[in-house]
Design an enzyme around this catalytic site. Structure first.
Site, PDB file in Angstrom:
ATOM      1  CB  ILE A 165     -15.150   0.875  -2.152  1.00  0.00           C
ATOM      2  CG1 ILE A 165     -14.976  -0.306  -3.107  1.00  0.00           C
ATOM      3  CG2 ILE A 165     -16.587   1.369  -2.135  1.00  0.00           C
ATOM      4  CD1 ILE A 165     -15.753  -1.558  -2.699  1.00  0.00           C
ATOM      5  N   GLY A 224      -5.233  -4.212  -3.283  1.00  0.00           N
ATOM      6  CA  GLY A 224      -4.293  -3.939  -4.366  1.00  0.00           C
ATOM      7  C   GLY A 224      -3.618  -2.606  -4.125  1.00  0.00           C
ATOM      8  CE  LYS A 246     -10.984  -5.323   4.923  1.00  0.00           C
ATOM      9  NZ  LYS A 246     -10.858  -6.232   3.774  1.00  0.00           N
ATOM     10  CB  VAL A 260      -0.980  -0.011   1.197  1.00  0.00           C
ATOM     11  CG1 VAL A 260      -1.838   1.245   1.200  1.00  0.00           C
ATOM     12  CG2 VAL A 260      -1.867  -1.257   1.152  1.00  0.00           C
ATOM     13  CB  VAL A 312     -13.948  -0.290   5.370  1.00  0.00           C
ATOM     14  CG1 VAL A 312     -15.143  -1.166   4.984  1.00  0.00           C
ATOM     15  CG2 VAL A 312     -13.752  -0.293   6.870  1.00  0.00           C
ATOM     16  N   GLY A 319      -1.166 -14.290  -6.022  1.00  0.00           N
ATOM     17  CA  GLY A 319      -0.972 -13.151  -5.124  1.00  0.00           C
ATOM     18  C   GLY A 319      -2.288 -12.606  -4.584  1.00  0.00           C
TER      19      GLY A 319
END
Ligand SMILES: NC(=O)c1ccc[n+]([C@@H]2O[C@H](COP(=O)([O-])OP(=O)(O)OC[C@H]3O[C@@H](n4cnc5c(N)ncnc54)[C@H](OP(=O)(O)O)[C@@H]3O)[C@@H](O)[C@H]2O)c1
Length: 433
Positions: free
Chosen positions: A136, A302, A205, A14, A132, A187
């Protein structure tokens, strides 16, 4: 032009996605802020490792407090993950007057309230959009545009790994273990997939979403949670026959003053929009009393999708810094005394049993269900079963009942030897309207 300075803790997926998002769209990002964004330090505990990204080496530091205590740094971006030492680093950064952006659901689910209080005390901002649903923008939506709504229910597919596994089992008839191996090779699953496949990641979450949407502080360990490890292709095929997809569903529901929540494999009717969410995609479905039905859909993980959410938080803080506006708190953990998590509530259930292939068995099962007040909505009996044991599979969908009542009825069926074994029990989602 003012320069807003960032320190990033961690240089994993990230962190690299965040760095790349900034590089990719720097002109637009800085234009929208009216200030430049400068990453001045990155915590890299192993600076000799090739991180597979072109970052000037002089940005790397090995001591987190070189970032946390740097008076030049405005925003600390925590991307190391895990509850500790991440919580301590974030707490110390907030105490040092830094704004904090994080993607860390585990630390927030465990310590969100404490961190939010620290942000408030120190007049700084804490943002966690990426925690979360990855890319999105669900947290931004529920804490801004949707604030005027009251919500009775939320449903979520909040883990890409498990959704990928269930989709592949459904579409290609593959066994759980085989899909997991494939997901690890691609992955899409961690080497140790426990947090994903056992549902713990989703419970973290859901705990964050519940605090924001319902104002209830429910630690993830208090959310009834079941993963996908016991879901079989047999169950998925029966669910398909009945007109359902099996999804690892996070749900939270408020009915009057009663609140229930859980994370478990659930049969979702084909007609429900969330049933069409496939592979590594995530979705959050909610119904507001003003806005009505909404579904947020996108990549829940991702480097770049998550980096996009992290950068969104950085931009919103940077704009306030640039305008010298006061700090702004998300309405996190507006604790509502009236609501308490009472467990799982009443639901319909899918049940697969293995029963003796002889007359009278069906009658005994249905009269036992009847005595427990459990009505049968649908039933399928298969002729082919276990010849050696002389058993056949029986599959039921029963009307709404409490899980504890259902478990008592099932135990009685086993004790009285009406059924040989309980194959599986899963919740069935019935839309309210
Ligand atoms: N991956 C996603 O798609 C995704 C999506 C949403 C949210 N998140 C969240 O984002 C955060 C980061 O995830 P990630 O996938 O980027 O993890 P990752 O690839 O494992 O990266 C973690 C980084 O933090 C470093 N690190 C870990 N513990 C440290 C410590 N005690 N001191 C210093 N550095 C430490 C690691 O260093 P080494 O490399 O040296 O081990 C690595 O650079 C987590 O909270 C995760 O839940 C991830």
């Amino acid at each position: 032009m003012k320069s807003i300075k960032l320190g990033i803790l961690g240089i994993g997926n990230v962190a690299k996605g965040t760095y790349q998002t900034l590089e990719l769209n720097r002109k637009k990002i800085e234009g929208s802020i009216g200030a430049s964004i400068e990453i001045v330090k990155i915590l890299n505990r192993r600076p000799d490792v090739d991180r597979g990204i072109d970052i000037p080496k002089e940005l790397y530091v090995t001591d987190p407090y070189e970032i946390i205590e740097d008076s030049e740094i405005d925003i600390v971006v925590e991307l190391i993950g895990g509850i500790e030492p991440a919580t301590t680093y974030m707490a110390d950064a907030l105490k040092a007057g830094k704004h904090v952006v994080t993607a860390n659901k585990a630390a927030l689910a465990a310590n969100g309230k404490m961190l939010q209080n620290l942000a408030q005390e120190n007049h700084v901002m804490l943002r966690f959009e990426a925690s979360v649903g990855g890319g999105i923008p669900i947290i931004n939506a529920i804490t801004t545009s949707l604030l005027s709504n009251d919500f009775d229910e939320i449903l979520g597919i909040l883990n890409g790994t498990t959704n990928y596994i269930l989709t592949q089992m459904t579409d290609n008839g593959l066994a759980y273990e085989d899909v997991l191996k494939d997901a690890q090779q691609k992955g899409l699953a961690e080497a140790d997939p426990t947090a994903d496949v056992e549902g713990y990641d989703v419970a973290n979450k859901l705990s964050i979403l519940i605090s924001l949407i319902f104002g209830v502080d429910i630690p993830p360990q208090d959310i009834p949670t079941q993963g996908i490890t016991s879901v079989t292709t047999e169950d998925i095929n029966y669910a398909t026959e009945f007109g359902y997809k099996v999804k690892l569903l996070a749900s939270a529901k408020k009915q009057d003053d009663v609140f229930s929540c859980n994370v478990e494999p659930t049969l979702v009717p084909f007609s429900h929009p969330i049933a069409s969410v496939s592979n590594e995609f995530n979705a959050i479905y909610l119904t507001g009393n003003a806005v009505d039905d909404l579904m947020f859909y996108g990549k829940g993980a991702g480097p770049l999708p998550t980096g996009s959410a992290v950068m969104g938080d950085i931009i919103s803080i940077a704009r306030r810094i640039e305008k010298e506006s006061d700090y702004d708190l998300l309405p996190l953990l507006r604790y509502d005394e009236k609501l308490s998590c009472i467990g799982e509530g009443q639901h319909q259930y899918y049940i697969r049993l293995s029963a003796a292939d002889k007359p009278g068995v069906l009658g005994n099962i249905s009269s036992t269900f009847g005595r427990f007040g459990i009505g049968i909505a649908s039933m399928v009996q298969r002729a082919e079963g276990d010849e050696e044991k002389n058993t056949v599979p029986l599959i039921f969908i029963v009307y709404k009942t409490e899980r504890t009542v259902l478990d008592e009825a099932l135990q009685e069926l086993v004790d009285k030897k009406y059924v040989e074994a309980i194959g599986s029990v899963m919740q069935v989602h019935r839309p309210a309207h």
